[in-house]
Design an enzyme around this catalytic site. Sequence first.
Site, short mmCIF file in Angstrom:
data_model
loop_
_atom_site.label_atom_id
_atom_site.label_comp_id
_atom_site.label_asym_id
_atom_site.label_seq_id
_atom_site.Cartn_x
_atom_site.Cartn_y
_atom_site.Cartn_z
N LYS A 120 19.55 -26.63 61.86
CA LYS A 120 20.53 -25.58 62.14
C LYS A 120 21.92 -26.06 61.76
O LYS A 120 22.30 -27.20 62.01
CB LYS A 120 20.51 -25.23 63.63
CG LYS A 120 21.46 -24.11 64.03
CD LYS A 120 21.42 -23.86 65.52
CE LYS A 120 22.23 -24.89 66.28
NZ LYS A 120 22.31 -24.60 67.73
N HIS A 153 13.54 -39.37 66.05
CA HIS A 153 14.27 -40.07 64.99
C HIS A 153 14.71 -41.45 65.46
O HIS A 153 14.61 -42.43 64.72
CB HIS A 153 15.47 -39.24 64.53
CG HIS A 153 15.14 -38.23 63.49
ND1 HIS A 153 14.48 -37.05 63.77
CD2 HIS A 153 15.34 -38.22 62.14
CE1 HIS A 153 14.32 -36.36 62.65
NE2 HIS A 153 14.83 -37.05 61.65
#
Length: 501
Positions: A415, A349
């Site tokens: 998550k 990212h």
Amino acid sequence: MTVIRQDDVIQSVADALQYISYYHPKDFIDAMNAAYEREQNPAAKDAIAQILINSRMCATGHRPICQDTGIVTVFVHVGMNVTWEADMSLDDMVNEGVRRAYLLPDNVLRASVLADPDGKRQNTKDNTPAIIHHKLVPGDKVDIHVAAKGGGSEAKSKFAMLNPSDSVVDWVMEQLPKMGAGWCPPGMLGIGIGGTAEKAMEIAKEALLDPIDIQDLQARGPSNRAEELRLELFDKVNKSGIGAQGLGGLTTVLDIKVKDYPTHAANKPVAIIPNCAATRHAHFTLDGSGPAALAPPKLEDWPEITRKAGGNVKRVNLDSITPEEVKTWQPGDTLLLNGKLLTGRDAAHKRMVDMIAKGEPLPVDMKGRFIYYVGPVDPIGDEVVGPAGPTTATRMDKFTRTMLEQTGLLGMVGKAERGLEAIEAIRDNEAVYLMAVGGSAYLVAQAIKKSRVVGFEDLGMEAIYEFEVEDMPVTVAVDSLGTSVHQTGPAKWKEIIAQTA
């Protein structure tokens, strides 16, 4: 005089780390199964079911419980009557054991340790060095505890230097919402009180090595202040309604552990270190007779559980998904993902956002696609991919708006919860965030039928992969309107618990 041989230390540490990578302790399995039987929230019950099914699969398949195979912490108690047959330091012996364990071809474990932590952050490739604590004690044996701690739960550790009159219970309950669900509840909280700043953290970590026995304490009653705290916090934390994976429910912790140490009159150092659903630790003793032998658990120690997906279950084709379809999904919906799914986590990212800022093309078109926050374990044998559970999504929050607005990304899988910054970006772009269960990495990997690297190969496990998945289970955690199940679920179940208390 006991003679401890170098090779016995190395082999015992290596064997123990392999052992805990795929075997949960029996006390944990029993406590998790009791939580499963007790749970009333269908989403939380399904999350616990996935954790237990994954655990049994790992025990039989000898593959990691979680893709994050942790940073190793070792507590070594050396008897003062011991002599050594060795030419390495004790730390070097332990680290050689770590190296052998993580590079074992039959069950390669993911190396997550980075040198130069505030600079190049280069992977050491073998998960060394470990964090090692030594103590000299009376006797003629060497007592060793090894633990492997995942980064997601370790990141939620908290420390404070309280005033002497401050309430430890109040402080812990104040920290709990700030910890979110990235530590993969239900697990344990280790709490260290006293000493100095570093001592409080050390004993909090050491407390997590103790077996789950809160029910025994409830039956006999407390005999000191630490035990009183355990009981009070166990009750209050579970009444918070946070529940499994932060979805809301009856069980947030399986046990609370408290250790204390004398401290300065002006101080009250307090530390919290959570242990996640991938509880991994083992204890062995070396007495000069050879390497330690850890007995494998019995398969009947694991409950036979079959997932019963309740609520609104939808099968989704990622290859033909449309924004209109995404808008129909509701928080808490169970989805079964099929088709091509991209992956990417922290390093990928950061690199993509930097490339976007420079006007450079990305290695893969993300328009209308979903990205999975994961760093998988390397495959062995005929595996497509090794255990590949989700990583903590909040670490990608600062990249989310750029990714959604500049690449056309439609959704994300990770998550635990998202922060306000990410939720607002999801709402503004009518995107979606899906949650996979932390602690079910091997189970998730079974849904991945093909895997190939499509970008940033030099990043290793942090490269961009393209997975082809078949019925990969996820929960809608943030819908296209910005409603987060991690906010609504715990609030709802906190109220339910209060009404039934």
